[in-house]
Enzyme design. Structure first.
Site, PDB file in Angstrom:
ATOM      1  N   ASP A 128       5.267   1.918   8.409  1.00 17.63           N
ATOM      2  CA  ASP A 128       3.828   2.014   8.576  1.00 17.63           C
ATOM      3  C   ASP A 128       3.271   0.870   7.894  1.00 17.63           C
ATOM      4  O   ASP A 128       2.185   0.992   7.119  1.00 17.63           O
ATOM      5  CB  ASP A 128       2.998   3.398   7.650  1.00 17.63           C
ATOM      6  CG  ASP A 128       1.899   3.596   8.037  1.00 17.63           C
ATOM      7  OD1 ASP A 128       1.424   3.148   9.089  1.00 17.63           O
ATOM      8  OD2 ASP A 128       1.050   4.122   7.197  1.00 17.63           O
TER       9      ASP A 128
ATOM     10  N   VAL B 242     -10.229   6.926  -6.318  1.00 16.00           N
ATOM     11  CA  VAL B 242     -10.260   5.644  -5.579  1.00 16.00           C
ATOM     12  C   VAL B 242      -9.895   5.991  -4.274  1.00 16.00           C
ATOM     13  O   VAL B 242     -10.336   5.073  -3.255  1.00 16.00           O
ATOM     14  CB  VAL B 242      -9.774   4.633  -6.153  1.00 16.00           C
ATOM     15  CG1 VAL B 242     -10.326   4.212  -7.371  1.00 16.00           C
ATOM     16  CG2 VAL B 242      -8.338   4.819  -6.363  1.00 16.00           C
ATOM     17  N   GLY B 243      -9.209   6.932  -3.806  1.00 16.05           N
ATOM     18  CA  GLY B 243      -8.791   7.469  -2.320  1.00 16.05           C
ATOM     19  C   GLY B 243      -8.554   8.771  -2.253  1.00 16.05           C
ATOM     20  O   GLY B 243      -7.863   9.611  -3.396  1.00 16.05           O
TER      21      GLY B 243
ATOM     22  N   GLY C 292      -6.835  11.809   1.020  1.00 14.37           N
ATOM     23  CA  GLY C 292      -6.543  12.034   2.166  1.00 14.37           C
ATOM     24  C   GLY C 292      -5.867  13.316   2.360  1.00 14.37           C
ATOM     25  O   GLY C 292      -5.910  14.094   1.468  1.00 14.37           O
TER      26      GLY C 292
END
Length: 461
Positions: A140, A27-28, A30
């Site tokens: 962040d 689902v993600g 990086g």
């Protein structure tokens, strides 16, 4: 001698994981992590498996989530897996969407009802307050790192850049918990008192006598690999909602720890032994001026600036300072707040890049009130108390939780009445990574370079 076997980077080959979880979909993804939706075989519960390829990010996330495990607005870490020759895999509660998607959905409808706004803001404040009570600076905070469940509960996530700011006298354990598959046990942590929190002092992390487990490990690792400590690159992590910026290349094959790690810029060189902070953190649109000017001496207040930017975006459904580069980011801030001077922030001239980067004087700054069109004076005031130059003047999450805005009509709606978007909108592809580069100057426009006694100065038109 045969070369060492290639390390597997695939979560699908990890027997200790696939024996307990059925991996459903990614689902993600990086540069430093991949996130999967999975089903726990023991009870069919849906969870998120976060495979983190960066040692420091994984350690920081695990350590922070252990401390915050009983906080209702912090994502839950169920367990983690970490072998000597493998990446860490964190088993987290699965939350389907995030605040960035909620803002995008609300933009289509052109509003978020004030009662809903207040409930979202209270949940965000509750999560930030939990972090700051435990001296954890997230570093962040942004809408895509604020996850939302189907039940409307919002939770802070992605603690890969978080740091635990030690109080004087705190002694960290030297035990390394990051070997093998572990279930989470609550650590012994003593939160600061309310009075010490409200003083808003910048708390420096301590040296050898008060090292955390991470710092002790990194001290040893630094001594072994000092020859590699001058390597440094900048990488943006994209859409995995777990940035690990300003990292160096992998350790070579002779590393006695037999693994491949990435180091954040703050951890390299001699300063590593002192647990120094770095300005190369966060996401540009939510990054405070002290970080943009290169400060490495900061505290919890960097989160408070980000919080103000998030609130402003909730009010207007548009980012407050959508800079295209770090220099442009500073320019946008100055155009709204006015020039950064000793009058508005005593001591700002000591920021590392203050005398290197300068802007033409802004005679008539826009002001936050004009930036928050059609919002009430109380709402403008909330943002003004967070988005201000002097970090010591920023209101704490604890203070804002008690603000009269949340007790006045319209009252915050119950969590169960919140509108939760059906799908998650991908936001991070166009969202800038929190890093600095020389290309920022080219992106911004004409600049005048002047030689000074300290080196040089850059004047932007």
């Amino acid at each position: 001698m045969d070369p060492p076997p290639a390390k597997s980077w695939s979560i699908h080959t990890r027997p200790e994981i696939i024996q307990k979880y059925q991996i459903l979909e990614r689902v993600g993804s990086g540069a430093y992590s991949d996130v999967y939706r999975a089903r726990r075989l023991s009870d069919d519960a849906v969870v998120a498996l976060k495979e983190v390829h960066d040692y420091q990010s994984a350690f920081r996330e695990i350590e922070a989530l252990q401390i915050l495990r009983n906080s209702p607005n912090i994502v839950v870490l169920h367990e983690y897996f970490w072998r000597e020759d493998e990446d860490a895999v964190l088993v987290l509660e699965f939350l389907r969407t995030d605040l960035a998607s909620l803002i995008a959905d609300a933009k289509k409808r052109n509003e978020i009802a004030v009662g809903e706004l207040k409930r979202w803001m209270l949940q965000i404040l509750s999560g930030v307050d939990s972090c700051h009570r435990n001296m954890i600076v997230h570093r962040d905070l942004k809408p895509s790192n604020l996850l939302i469940g189907d039940d409307g509960v919002l939770k802070l996530a992605d603690f890969g850049q978080a740091r635990i700011l030690m109080e004087p006298g705190y002694v960290g354990s030297n035990e390394n918990p990051l070997n093998g598959a572990e279930s989470i046990q609550p650590p012994e942590a003593t939160p600061p008192t309310e009075s010490s929190y409200q003083e808003r002092h910048t708390v420096q992390e301590q040296e050898y006598g008060t090292m955390s487990k991470e710092e002790e490990y990194l001290r040893v690792l630094d001594e072994v690999k000092a020859k590699d400590s001058d390597k440094e690159t900048n990488v943006c992590d994209g859409d995995a909602s777990c940035l690990a910026t300003c990292t160096t290349s992998d350790v070579d094959v002779d590393d006695p720890f037999k693994s491949s790690y990435s180091y954040e810029a703050e951890e390299v060189g001699d300063d590593n032994r002192h647990g120094c902070l770095t300005s190369c953190v966060g996401t540009r649109w939510f990054k405070c001026p002290e970080l943009l000017y290169g400060s490495t001496n900061y505290g919890l207040e960097v989160d408070l600036w980000s919080l103000g930017c998030i609130f402003a975006e909730l009010f207007t459904l548009e980012p407050l300072f959508p800079g295209s580069a770090d220099i442009d980011q500073l320019s946008r801030i100055i155009s709204v707040l006015g020039n950064l001077t000793e009058e508005v922030w005593p001591g700002c001239a000591k920021l590392p890049d203050y005398r290197i980067i300068s802007f033409n004087r802004v005679e008539n700054p826009i002001g936050l009130e004009a930036s928050l069109r059609n919002r009430s004076p109380e709402e403008v005031s909330l943002v003004e108390r967070l988005v201000c130059y002097d970090p010591s003047s920023r209101a704490t999450a604890m203070e804002l939780l008690q603000d009269k805005y949340f007790s006045e009509e319209p009252h915050p709606v119950p969590v169960c009445e919140l509108h939760v978007p059906l799908t998650k909108t991908v936001q991070d592809e166009d969202s800038p990574c929190g890093m600095s580069s020389d290309s920022d100057f080219d992106d911004f426009g004409p600049a005048t370079f002047t030689t000074t006694s300290a080196g040089f100065s850059i004047q932007f038109s």
